[in-house]
Design a protein around this motif. Structure first.
Motif, PDB file in Angstrom:
ATOM      1  N   THR A 200       0.858  -1.160  -0.039  1.00 39.86           N
ATOM      2  CA  THR A 200       0.024   0.158   0.022  1.00 39.86           C
ATOM      3  C   THR A 200       0.853   1.243   0.097  1.00 39.86           C
ATOM      4  O   THR A 200       1.805   1.396   0.786  1.00 39.86           O
ATOM      5  N   ARG A 201       0.563   2.103  -1.037  1.00 42.90           N
ATOM      6  CA  ARG A 201       1.443   3.430  -1.037  1.00 42.90           C
ATOM      7  C   ARG A 201       1.077   4.350   0.072  1.00 42.90           C
ATOM      8  O   ARG A 201       0.118   4.650   0.138  1.00 42.90           O
ATOM      9  N   LEU A 202       2.001   4.892   0.760  1.00 42.96           N
ATOM     10  CA  LEU A 202       1.547   5.738   1.698  1.00 42.96           C
ATOM     11  C   LEU A 202       2.357   6.938   1.258  1.00 42.96           C
ATOM     12  O   LEU A 202       3.067   7.381   0.461  1.00 42.96           O
ATOM     13  N   SER A 203       2.497   8.083   2.559  1.00 43.85           N
ATOM     14  CA  SER A 203       3.197   9.452   2.281  1.00 43.85           C
ATOM     15  C   SER A 203       3.893   9.512   3.427  1.00 43.85           C
ATOM     16  O   SER A 203       3.410   9.294   4.509  1.00 43.85           O
ATOM     17  N   TRP A 204       5.346  10.149   3.595  1.00 41.96           N
ATOM     18  CA  TRP A 204       5.946  10.631   4.747  1.00 41.96           C
ATOM     19  C   TRP A 204       5.380  11.812   5.036  1.00 41.96           C
ATOM     20  O   TRP A 204       5.066  12.854   4.377  1.00 41.96           O
ATOM     21  N   GLN A 255      -0.500   3.408   9.913  1.00 44.85           N
ATOM     22  CA  GLN A 255      -1.616   4.199   9.775  1.00 44.85           C
ATOM     23  C   GLN A 255      -1.517   5.358  10.054  1.00 44.85           C
ATOM     24  O   GLN A 255      -2.013   6.182   9.410  1.00 44.85           O
ATOM     25  N   ALA A 256      -0.340   5.988  10.700  1.00 47.40           N
ATOM     26  CA  ALA A 256       0.043   7.287  10.674  1.00 47.40           C
ATOM     27  C   ALA A 256       0.381   8.047   9.268  1.00 47.40           C
ATOM     28  O   ALA A 256      -0.246   9.037   8.814  1.00 47.40           O
ATOM     29  N   CYS A 257       1.290   7.110   8.662  1.00 47.46           N
ATOM     30  CA  CYS A 257       1.496   7.692   7.193  1.00 47.46           C
ATOM     31  C   CYS A 257       0.052   7.685   6.264  1.00 47.46           C
ATOM     32  O   CYS A 257       0.364   8.115   5.259  1.00 47.46           O
ATOM     33  N   ALA A 258      -0.768   6.950   6.589  1.00 49.52           N
ATOM     34  CA  ALA A 258      -1.805   6.924   5.869  1.00 49.52           C
ATOM     35  C   ALA A 258      -2.985   7.903   6.006  1.00 49.52           C
ATOM     36  O   ALA A 258      -3.800   8.152   5.446  1.00 49.52           O
ATOM     37  N   ALA A 265      -0.860  13.048  11.001  1.00 42.96           N
ATOM     38  CA  ALA A 265       0.072  12.135  10.743  1.00 42.96           C
ATOM     39  C   ALA A 265       1.511  12.358  11.366  1.00 42.96           C
ATOM     40  O   ALA A 265       2.015  11.136  11.676  1.00 42.96           O
ATOM     41  N   ALA A 266       2.053  13.348  11.274  1.00 45.65           N
ATOM     42  CA  ALA A 266       3.376  13.872  11.936  1.00 45.65           C
ATOM     43  C   ALA A 266       3.472  13.109  13.517  1.00 45.65           C
ATOM     44  O   ALA A 266       4.389  12.531  13.973  1.00 45.65           O
ATOM     45  N   ASN A 267       2.404  13.609  14.449  1.00 49.16           N
ATOM     46  CA  ASN A 267       2.616  13.408  15.433  1.00 49.16           C
ATOM     47  C   ASN A 267       2.295  11.888  15.840  1.00 49.16           C
ATOM     48  O   ASN A 267       2.826  11.295  16.869  1.00 49.16           O
ATOM     49  N   ALA A 268       1.404  11.262  15.171  1.00 48.23           N
ATOM     50  CA  ALA A 268       1.242   9.918  15.245  1.00 48.23           C
ATOM     51  C   ALA A 268       2.448   9.088  14.760  1.00 48.23           C
ATOM     52  O   ALA A 268       2.696   7.971  15.738  1.00 48.23           O
ATOM     53  N   LEU A 269       2.999   9.523  13.863  1.00 49.32           N
ATOM     54  CA  LEU A 269       4.121   8.646  13.398  1.00 49.32           C
ATOM     55  C   LEU A 269       5.248   8.908  14.350  1.00 49.32           C
ATOM     56  O   LEU A 269       5.846   7.819  14.667  1.00 49.32           O
ATOM     57  N   LEU A 270       5.457  10.051  14.989  1.00 49.09           N
ATOM     58  CA  LEU A 270       6.464  10.122  15.995  1.00 49.09           C
ATOM     59  C   LEU A 270       6.151   9.460  17.003  1.00 49.09           C
ATOM     60  O   LEU A 270       7.372   8.698  17.619  1.00 49.09           O
TER      61      LEU A 270
END
Length: 366
Positions: A200-204, A255-258, A265-270
């Motif tokens: 699945t393609r995501l985004s940073w 899920q954060a990157c989605a 997204a930034a806070n969740a990925l961190l």
């Protein structure tokens, strides 16, 4: 014409991906270059496997199969001096060679990514399985660089023949393959959620800055995975609890990157990467293995000063790790400070960034 393909970093899902857990994988902007060269030359088992898979799919007399036997690949950008960095060079080599062979004879060369993915995945697995498994003497011998995290066939073969395996029932088959995450990253580029072969393609997130760094030591992935397997047999409850934590953190990272909301997204990925780092510490403790180098622990403490974190990638134990810090109005200055702190922690910033292109075709400047 040449074909180029990027390297990769497996940011989360280490070890648990072999049980079918999700992995967050990014392609990075170090590329191999494949070109056609007429005349005698040596060839790696990965290039031979590409030619064999193309011949199997298209016929031995197909122009694609003949072209595949004439391809050479330059992977020098995946080295730091004489040390291989562990960016998935064998996968990138396999993907670039496959893409070039499948397009070089066409009047209008266009990459069919699904065809490249299928051929390259099969070829990479075949070449991995053809490698001799390491003996106990091999594992105790000092190395300048071990195979990449995805080069799993030797590990599986070792486990299969030593009576160590990852679950109930029969040991892994000698025909087992690696996860394929590195092949998928080289084909598609960018950020991907990889799970049991599905991509699945995501985004940073734009609100988070990725700062990869070299830990200063190469890791022996084959030995690490074999030893993790053995520790799982000896201390199943603790190791499997750690793997569950790794898997949960990895799913949260994906899920954060989605997320379509940049700040969320930034806070969740961190937060997810912080949990993933703790889960890797837990796995290291449960297995009593040096999965987290001291410089990564020091880097994590240093990045906390900037509101960030740091963790290992892939199998850990060395190679490339990552730091992440929030993007701010002074991001350039923050990255400079982060790199200084990493150097003080004994790490070497690499200046890598996410490569969004995947395998491509370019004019040959030679």
């Amino acid at each position: 014409m040449i074909a180029t393909a990027p390297g990769k970093l497996i940011l989360t899902g280490e070890y648990a991906v072999l049980d079918g857990a999700p992995a967050l994988v990014v392609a990075v902007d170090r590329r191999v270059s494949a070109r056609r060269r007429i005349g005698p030359h040596g060839s790696s088992p990965f290039l031979v496997a590409v030619a064999e898979e193309i011949a199997r799919a298209y016929g031995v007399d197909a122009p694609e199969a003949r072209a595949a036997m004439e391809i050479v690949v330059d992977s020098s950008t995946f080295f730091l001096g004489n040390t291989k960095l562990g960016l998935g060079s064998s996968a990138a080599v396999t993907v670039a060679a496959t893409a070039l062979a499948l397009t070089i004879t066409r009047e209008v060369p266009v990459i069919d990514r699904e065809a490249v993915l299928a051929i390259a995945s099969a070829a990479h697995g075949t070449a991995q399985s053809s490698r001799p498994r390491p003996s106990s003497a091999d594992l105790s011998r000092p190395r300048t660089r071990a195979m990449s995290y995805s080069d799993l066939s030797a590990q599986v073969l070792t486990a299969a023949t030593s009576g160590v395996h990852t679950g109930g029932g029969e040991p892994p088959s000698a025909k087992a393959r690696g996860s394929g995450a590195d092949i998928a990253a080289a084909v598609h580029g960018g950020v991907i959620h990889f799970e049991t072969g599905n991509v699945t393609r995501l985004s940073w997130p734009t609100g988070l800055v990725l700062v990869p760094f070299f830990t200063g030591a190469a890791a022996d992935t084959a030995e690490l995975v074999t030893r993790v397997m053995a520790a799982r047999e000896a201390n199943r409850a603790a190791v499997e609890a750690a793997l569950v934590a790794v898997a949960r953190a990895s799913r949260a990272a994906c899920q954060a990157c989605a997320s379509k909301t940049p700040e969320i997204a930034a806070n969740a990925l961190l937060a997810a990467l912080g949990l993933a780092a703790i889960a890797t510490d837990q796995l290291a403790s449960a297995t009593a293995l040096p999965l987290v180098p001291a410089c990564v622990t020091a880097a994590r403490q240093a990045m906390a000063k900037l509101g960030g974190t740091a963790k290992t990638t892939g199998a850990g134990g060395g190679d490339v790790a990552i730091a992440v810090i929030p993007a701010t109005r002074t991001t350039k200055e923050d990255v400079t400070k982060a790199e200084r702190l990493l150097i003080e922690a004994g790490c070497q910033p690499l200046g890598l960034s996410v490569d969004t292109t995947g395998v491509d075709l370019q004019p040959d400047a030679q």
